[in-house]
Enzyme design. Structure first.
Site, PDB file in Angstrom:
ATOM      1  N   GLY A 147     -74.432  12.168 -66.924  1.00  0.00           N
ATOM      2  CA  GLY A 147     -74.184  10.838 -67.469  1.00  0.00           C
ATOM      3  C   GLY A 147     -74.007   9.846 -66.336  1.00  0.00           C
ATOM      4  N   HIS A 185     -65.602   4.559 -68.281  1.00  0.00           N
ATOM      5  CA  HIS A 185     -66.108   3.772 -67.137  1.00  0.00           C
ATOM      6  C   HIS A 185     -66.268   2.300 -67.519  1.00  0.00           C
ATOM      7  CE1 HIS A 185     -66.863   6.615 -63.906  1.00  0.00           C
ATOM      8  NE2 HIS A 185     -67.537   7.445 -64.706  1.00  0.00           N
ATOM      9  N   LEU A 192     -69.425  11.451 -60.690  1.00  0.00           N
ATOM     10  CA  LEU A 192     -70.270  11.098 -59.539  1.00  0.00           C
ATOM     11  C   LEU A 192     -69.593  10.047 -58.662  1.00  0.00           C
ATOM     12  CD1 LEU A 192     -73.738  10.973 -61.345  1.00  0.00           C
ATOM     13  CD2 LEU A 192     -72.924  12.739 -59.764  1.00  0.00           C
ATOM     14  N   GLN A 195     -70.973   2.139 -62.447  1.00  0.00           N
ATOM     15  CA  GLN A 195     -71.073   3.075 -61.324  1.00  0.00           C
ATOM     16  C   GLN A 195     -72.180   2.688 -60.347  1.00  0.00           C
ATOM     17  OE1 GLN A 195     -71.030   6.756 -64.018  1.00  0.00           O
ATOM     18  NE2 GLN A 195     -69.992   7.503 -62.188  1.00  0.00           N
TER      19      GLN A 195
END
Ligand code: GNR
Ligand code: NI
Length: 174
Positions: A46, A139, A94, A51
């Site tokens: 994902g 996020h 990540l 990000q």
């Protein structure tokens, strides 16, 4: 098509709330393509727009296993409209490389979202996909999985992570 740089904790942008998408145009579609490419290259299951430095409410998810690759979900303005049960599973991110921890989530969630054309969809999921939906939505609120740990675990994380960053910095200087 282009790979985008993935921001890492503690970059401040990762703490910001993303803004709803109102224009379903080529720029949005290009960002979706770049995000999918960046997610597959990482590799990850994902990726949320913040990000890669874009404070837009869009995420890409592909939790398919090797037998059934390419179940790509591009979710614009996603919302969780129902959730049920409890889950405690190990997560990574990540944007927090080299660290993982068990995180409490709902077991099953129903996601309502738009695609890049603006059409609305709903999808109910459990397991990794359900967890990933919740992780990506976080996020968009500026929340990382480490923010969901107990205060003690979170402060241990911070110490360990900052030490790792410092060591990496010193390696780069040498
Ligand atoms: O690639 C990822 N794997 C993962 C594993 C367990 C729980 C959540 C995730 S999401 C993560 C990619 C990522 O950071 N998305 O924001
Ligand atoms: Ni993440």
């Amino acid at each position: 098509m282009a790979l985008r740089r993935i921001l890492h904790y503690p970059e401040p942008l990762l703490k910001e709330k993303s803004v709803a998408v109102t224009e379903f145009n080529d720029e949005l579609r290009q960002l979706a393509t770049d995000m999918a490419e960046t997610m597959y290259a990482a590799p990850g299951v994902g990726l949320a727009a913040p990000q890669v430095g874009e404070l837009k409410r869009m995420v890409v998810i592909d939790c398919s296993d090797s037998e059934e690759p390419n179940d790509l979900i591009v979710a614009v303005n996603p919302e969780i409209i129902a959730s049920e049960g409890d889950s405690l599973e190990e997560e990574g991110c990540l944007s927090v490389p080299g660290f993982c921890a068990n995180v409490k989530r709902a077991e099953t969630v129903t996601l309502r979202y738009q695609d890049v054309e603006g059409n609305t969809h709903e999808r109910t999921a459990n397991g990794l996909l359900g967890i990933c939906m919740q992780h990506e939505l976080d996020h968009l609120e500026g929340i990382l999985f480490v923010d969901r740990l107990s205060p003690l675990k979170r402060s241990l994380f911070r110490k360990k992570y900052m030490k790792m960053l410092k060591e990496r910095e010193q390696q780069n200087e040498a």
